[in-house]
Design a protein around this motif. Sequence first.
Motif, PDB file in Angstrom:
ATOM      1  N   ILE A  81       0.839  -1.205   0.000  1.00  0.00           N
ATOM      2  CA  ILE A  81       0.000   0.000   0.000  1.00  0.00           C
ATOM      3  C   ILE A  81       0.875   1.258   0.000  1.00  0.00           C
ATOM      4  N   VAL A  82       1.831   1.272   0.905  1.00  0.00           N
ATOM      5  CA  VAL A  82       2.691   2.449   1.042  1.00  0.00           C
ATOM      6  C   VAL A  82       3.543   2.640  -0.212  1.00  0.00           C
ATOM      7  N   LEU A  85       1.462   3.927  -3.164  1.00  0.00           N
ATOM      8  CA  LEU A  85       1.108   5.338  -3.015  1.00  0.00           C
ATOM      9  C   LEU A  85       2.303   6.249  -3.295  1.00  0.00           C
ATOM     10  N   HIS A  86       3.432   5.929  -2.694  1.00  0.00           N
ATOM     11  CA  HIS A  86       4.600   6.793  -2.883  1.00  0.00           C
ATOM     12  C   HIS A  86       5.144   6.686  -4.309  1.00  0.00           C
ATOM     13  N   LEU A  89       3.426   8.979  -6.562  1.00  0.00           N
ATOM     14  CA  LEU A  89       3.855  10.378  -6.426  1.00  0.00           C
ATOM     15  C   LEU A  89       5.095  10.639  -7.269  1.00  0.00           C
ATOM     16  N   VAL A  99      10.314   4.068   2.348  1.00  0.00           N
ATOM     17  CA  VAL A  99       9.073   4.320   3.091  1.00  0.00           C
ATOM     18  C   VAL A  99       8.304   3.021   3.311  1.00  0.00           C
ATOM     19  N   ALA A 103       7.411   0.840   7.177  1.00  0.00           N
ATOM     20  CA  ALA A 103       6.138   0.328   7.676  1.00  0.00           C
ATOM     21  C   ALA A 103       6.343  -0.845   8.644  1.00  0.00           C
ATOM     22  N   VAL A 106       5.922   0.359  12.272  1.00  0.00           N
ATOM     23  CA  VAL A 106       4.761   1.183  12.610  1.00  0.00           C
ATOM     24  C   VAL A 106       3.659   0.330  13.223  1.00  0.00           C
TER      25      VAL A 106
ATOM     26  N   LEU B  64      -6.857   6.244   4.112  1.00  0.00           N
ATOM     27  CA  LEU B  64      -5.739   6.077   3.189  1.00  0.00           C
ATOM     28  C   LEU B  64      -5.882   6.931   1.935  1.00  0.00           C
ATOM     29  N   ARG B  68      -3.641  10.088   0.967  1.00  0.00           N
ATOM     30  CA  ARG B  68      -2.796  10.156  -0.223  1.00  0.00           C
ATOM     31  C   ARG B  68      -2.795  11.574  -0.798  1.00  0.00           C
ATOM     32  N   VAL B  71      -0.527  13.678   1.362  1.00  0.00           N
ATOM     33  CA  VAL B  71       0.891  13.393   1.119  1.00  0.00           C
ATOM     34  C   VAL B  71       1.317  13.924  -0.253  1.00  0.00           C
ATOM     35  N   ILE B  98       2.978   8.597   3.965  1.00  0.00           N
ATOM     36  CA  ILE B  98       1.619   8.084   4.214  1.00  0.00           C
ATOM     37  C   ILE B  98       1.590   7.180   5.441  1.00  0.00           C
ATOM     38  N   ILE B  99       2.654   6.423   5.648  1.00  0.00           N
ATOM     39  CA  ILE B  99       2.637   5.485   6.774  1.00  0.00           C
ATOM     40  C   ILE B  99       2.674   6.254   8.101  1.00  0.00           C
TER      41      ILE B  99
END
Lengths: 113, 132
Positions: A81-82, A85-86, A89, A99, A103, A106, B64, B68, B71, B98-99
Amino acid sequence: MAGGQVEIGQAGGLSDDGETLGTDAFKILSAIEEVWCEDGVLLLMDLGSAVMSAELALDMLPEQRRQKCLLSNAPLVEGAIVAALHASLGEPLQAVNAVAEAALSVPKLPGAG
Amino acid sequence: MENRASQAGPQEERLEDNQQHQQSGLRNNARNLLPDGRLAQPETPPQPSKSVVVTVSDPRGLHLRSGRDVVRLASQFQARITAANLSRNTSAIDLKSIIQLMQLQARQGHDLQLAATGPDAVAAIEALSSLF
């Protein structure tokens, strides 16, 4: 990973029908080819032989492509997921992996860990 | 009001202190010069910084998908941007991750303190505030 769309492939299961628990290096290899992108491919794995199979798959890749693949220490679900998403970007592969791996540390529940 | 007055006191003192330092600095300028004429300890100009408290309005909280967008927007600024969930008393996290953002566990009605430091800090906070 040039921003926007992120290709995600999966390679689970040992047999062709994917019903036997395990991992298959050839499946992983074709998944890498399927989502291939010049910015690189991040490989997320679960437990056990997944890491070994992923390494085998990388060995089967042409050198030029292998250099753009990265095995991640990130947890499979949160990491995916992370990372997605990144990556969307437009961040470079190493940064996306960093990143995603973060996780690991976390806690899911507030106050836990 | 008393609190404000007591806060203003030390700030005024600090201002006076600064002025005194500047004056003494002017007087003692020669001591701070290196042999080649440069100042020994040039003061770095302070980075612009801006802080604001926003309230999460989304009934689903900061999830989430909305995270996003936060972020993504935060990443467009050079400034270092942090956020803390005042309602949960969390420490400040990096808003470009995001985390870390998910760690805020922000629900509807929670107050988040956004803080930015850097050349575009003011613009960053203004832009981000509109997302909550």
